[in-house]
Motif scaffolding. Structure first.
Motif, mmCIF file in Angstrom:
data_model
loop_
_atom_site.group_PDB
_atom_site.id
_atom_site.type_symbol
_atom_site.label_atom_id
_atom_site.label_comp_id
_atom_site.label_asym_id
_atom_site.label_seq_id
_atom_site.Cartn_x
_atom_site.Cartn_y
_atom_site.Cartn_z
ATOM 1 N N LYS A 12 48.573 34.974 47.702
ATOM 2 C CA LYS A 12 49.888 35.532 48.026
ATOM 3 C C LYS A 12 50.809 35.516 46.803
ATOM 4 N N GLU A 13 50.802 34.427 46.043
ATOM 5 C CA GLU A 13 51.650 34.327 44.851
ATOM 6 C C GLU A 13 51.173 35.284 43.760
ATOM 7 N N LEU A 14 49.861 35.404 43.587
ATOM 8 C CA LEU A 14 49.323 36.360 42.620
ATOM 9 C C LEU A 14 49.749 37.777 42.978
ATOM 10 N N LEU A 15 49.656 38.138 44.248
ATOM 11 C CA LEU A 15 50.061 39.464 44.700
ATOM 12 C C LEU A 15 51.560 39.677 44.479
ATOM 13 N N ARG A 16 52.366 38.687 44.813
ATOM 14 C CA ARG A 16 53.818 38.801 44.677
ATOM 15 C C ARG A 16 54.230 39.022 43.225
ATOM 16 N N VAL A 17 53.719 38.169 42.328
ATOM 17 C CA VAL A 17 54.096 38.253 40.910
ATOM 18 C C VAL A 17 53.572 39.546 40.282
ATOM 19 N N SER A 18 52.334 39.907 40.587
ATOM 20 C CA SER A 18 51.749 41.130 40.019
ATOM 21 C C SER A 18 52.547 42.358 40.439
ATOM 22 N N CYS A 19 52.866 42.434 41.718
ATOM 23 C CA CYS A 19 53.613 43.597 42.220
ATOM 24 C C CYS A 19 55.016 43.648 41.644
ATOM 25 N N ARG A 20 55.673 42.505 41.526
ATOM 26 C CA ARG A 20 57.016 42.480 40.946
ATOM 27 C C ARG A 20 56.981 42.965 39.502
ATOM 28 N N GLU A 21 56.036 42.475 38.736
ATOM 29 C CA GLU A 21 55.960 42.831 37.317
ATOM 30 C C GLU A 21 55.571 44.294 37.099
ATOM 31 N N LEU A 22 54.733 44.839 37.986
ATOM 32 C CA LEU A 22 54.272 46.210 37.831
ATOM 33 C C LEU A 22 55.134 47.214 38.595
ATOM 34 N N GLY A 23 56.092 46.717 39.384
ATOM 35 C CA GLY A 23 56.951 47.605 40.141
ATOM 36 C C GLY A 23 56.241 48.310 41.282
ATOM 37 N N VAL A 24 55.342 47.592 41.970
ATOM 38 C CA VAL A 24 54.548 48.151 43.054
ATOM 39 C C VAL A 24 54.917 47.453 44.358
ATOM 40 N N ASN A 25 54.936 48.198 45.439
ATOM 41 C CA ASN A 25 55.161 47.619 46.757
ATOM 42 C C ASN A 25 53.884 46.898 47.189
ATOM 43 N N PRO A 26 53.951 45.607 47.525
ATOM 44 C CA PRO A 26 52.752 44.861 47.921
ATOM 45 C C PRO A 26 52.028 45.466 49.123
ATOM 46 N N GLU A 27 52.746 46.195 49.959
ATOM 47 C CA GLU A 27 52.122 46.809 51.126
ATOM 48 C C GLU A 27 51.136 47.910 50.752
ATOM 49 N N HIS A 28 51.236 48.421 49.515
ATOM 50 C CA HIS A 28 50.358 49.497 49.070
ATOM 51 C C HIS A 28 49.155 48.993 48.276
ATOM 52 N N VAL A 29 48.969 47.669 48.203
ATOM 53 C CA VAL A 29 47.829 47.112 47.471
ATOM 54 C C VAL A 29 46.683 46.910 48.453
ATOM 55 N N GLN A 30 45.599 47.615 48.210
ATOM 56 C CA GLN A 30 44.415 47.494 49.061
ATOM 57 C C GLN A 30 43.649 46.223 48.732
ATOM 58 N N LYS A 31 43.474 45.952 47.425
ATOM 59 C CA LYS A 31 42.752 44.758 47.001
ATOM 60 C C LYS A 31 43.074 44.452 45.545
ATOM 61 N N ILE A 32 42.744 43.236 45.153
ATOM 62 C CA ILE A 32 42.870 42.814 43.757
ATOM 63 C C ILE A 32 41.455 42.597 43.236
ATOM 64 N N ARG A 33 41.151 43.261 42.127
ATOM 65 C CA ARG A 33 39.811 43.176 41.542
ATOM 66 C C ARG A 33 39.864 42.409 40.230
ATOM 67 N N LYS A 34 38.990 41.420 40.110
ATOM 68 C CA LYS A 34 38.777 40.761 38.814
ATOM 69 C C LYS A 34 37.731 41.599 38.098
ATOM 70 N N LEU A 35 38.094 42.102 36.923
ATOM 71 C CA LEU A 35 37.182 42.991 36.206
ATOM 72 C C LEU A 35 35.988 42.236 35.652
ATOM 73 N N PRO A 36 34.803 42.828 35.694
ATOM 74 C CA PRO A 36 34.564 44.238 35.945
ATOM 75 C C PRO A 36 34.359 44.606 37.422
ATOM 76 N N ASN A 37 33.954 43.669 38.289
ATOM 77 C CA ASN A 37 33.543 44.123 39.613
ATOM 78 C C ASN A 37 33.616 43.056 40.716
ATOM 79 N N THR A 38 34.589 42.180 40.674
ATOM 80 C CA THR A 38 34.671 41.120 41.680
ATOM 81 C C THR A 38 35.993 41.213 42.428
ATOM 82 N N MET A 39 35.915 41.302 43.755
ATOM 83 C CA MET A 39 37.115 41.376 44.560
ATOM 84 C C MET A 39 37.626 39.961 44.848
ATOM 85 N N LEU A 40 38.935 39.751 44.639
ATOM 86 C CA LEU A 40 39.558 38.473 44.991
ATOM 87 C C LEU A 40 39.962 38.550 46.456
ATOM 88 N N ARG A 41 39.628 37.496 47.238
ATOM 89 C CA ARG A 41 39.891 37.547 48.673
ATOM 90 C C ARG A 41 40.729 36.392 49.185
#
Length: 128
Positions: free
Chosen positions: A52-81
């Motif tokens: 939740k904190e990772l999503l909050r800080v990332s969205c604030r810094e990038l100017g994105v609404n958290p409701e529009h984030v489908q998932k967070i991916r650790k590159l190259p191919n791992t989904m954070l859950r």
């Protein structure tokens, strides 16, 4: 007693020691159609390493609404859950926010100056 060790000067190499209280991550929005898709660095308090904190800080810094984030991916191919996934992250790992909406105009929100990290209201009022 042996010889006194010679004074060893410390040379500044340009690299600052990492703050052990913060985890520094590189984050960007997944945009396969854009040529420039630079990462930004964000800092998370190591005492609050949650999804939740990772999503909050990332969205604030990038100017994105958290409701529009489908998932967070650790590159190259791992989904954070979950929080345990976030707790395993190391400094300067690269993450992408995968967005659900294709219309970028609805997703991005330009943060006000006071919401932007590093904004100093007192410094903005100084006159020279």
């Amino acid at each position: 007693m042996g010889p006194v060790p010679a004074f060893q000067p410390v040379f500044f190499t340009g690299a600052f020691p990492l703050n052990m209280q913060e985890l520094v991550l590189k984050v960007r929005i997944q945009t396969p159609n854009l040529r420039e898709n630079d990462f930004i660095e964000i800092e998370l308090d190591r005492q609050e390493l949650t999804y939740k904190e990772l999503l909050r800080v990332s969205c604030r810094e990038l100017g994105v609404n958290p409701e529009h984030v489908q998932k967070i991916r650790k590159l190259p191919n791992t989904m954070l859950r979950k929080d345990k996934d976030v707790a395993r992250l190391q400094d300067f790992q690269e993450l992408e926010l995968v967005l659900t909406v294709s219309d970028k105009n609805l997703i991005f929100r330009v943060p006000t100056l006071s919401e932007q990290s590093g904004y100093n209201k007192k410094a903005s009022e100084l006159t020279y």
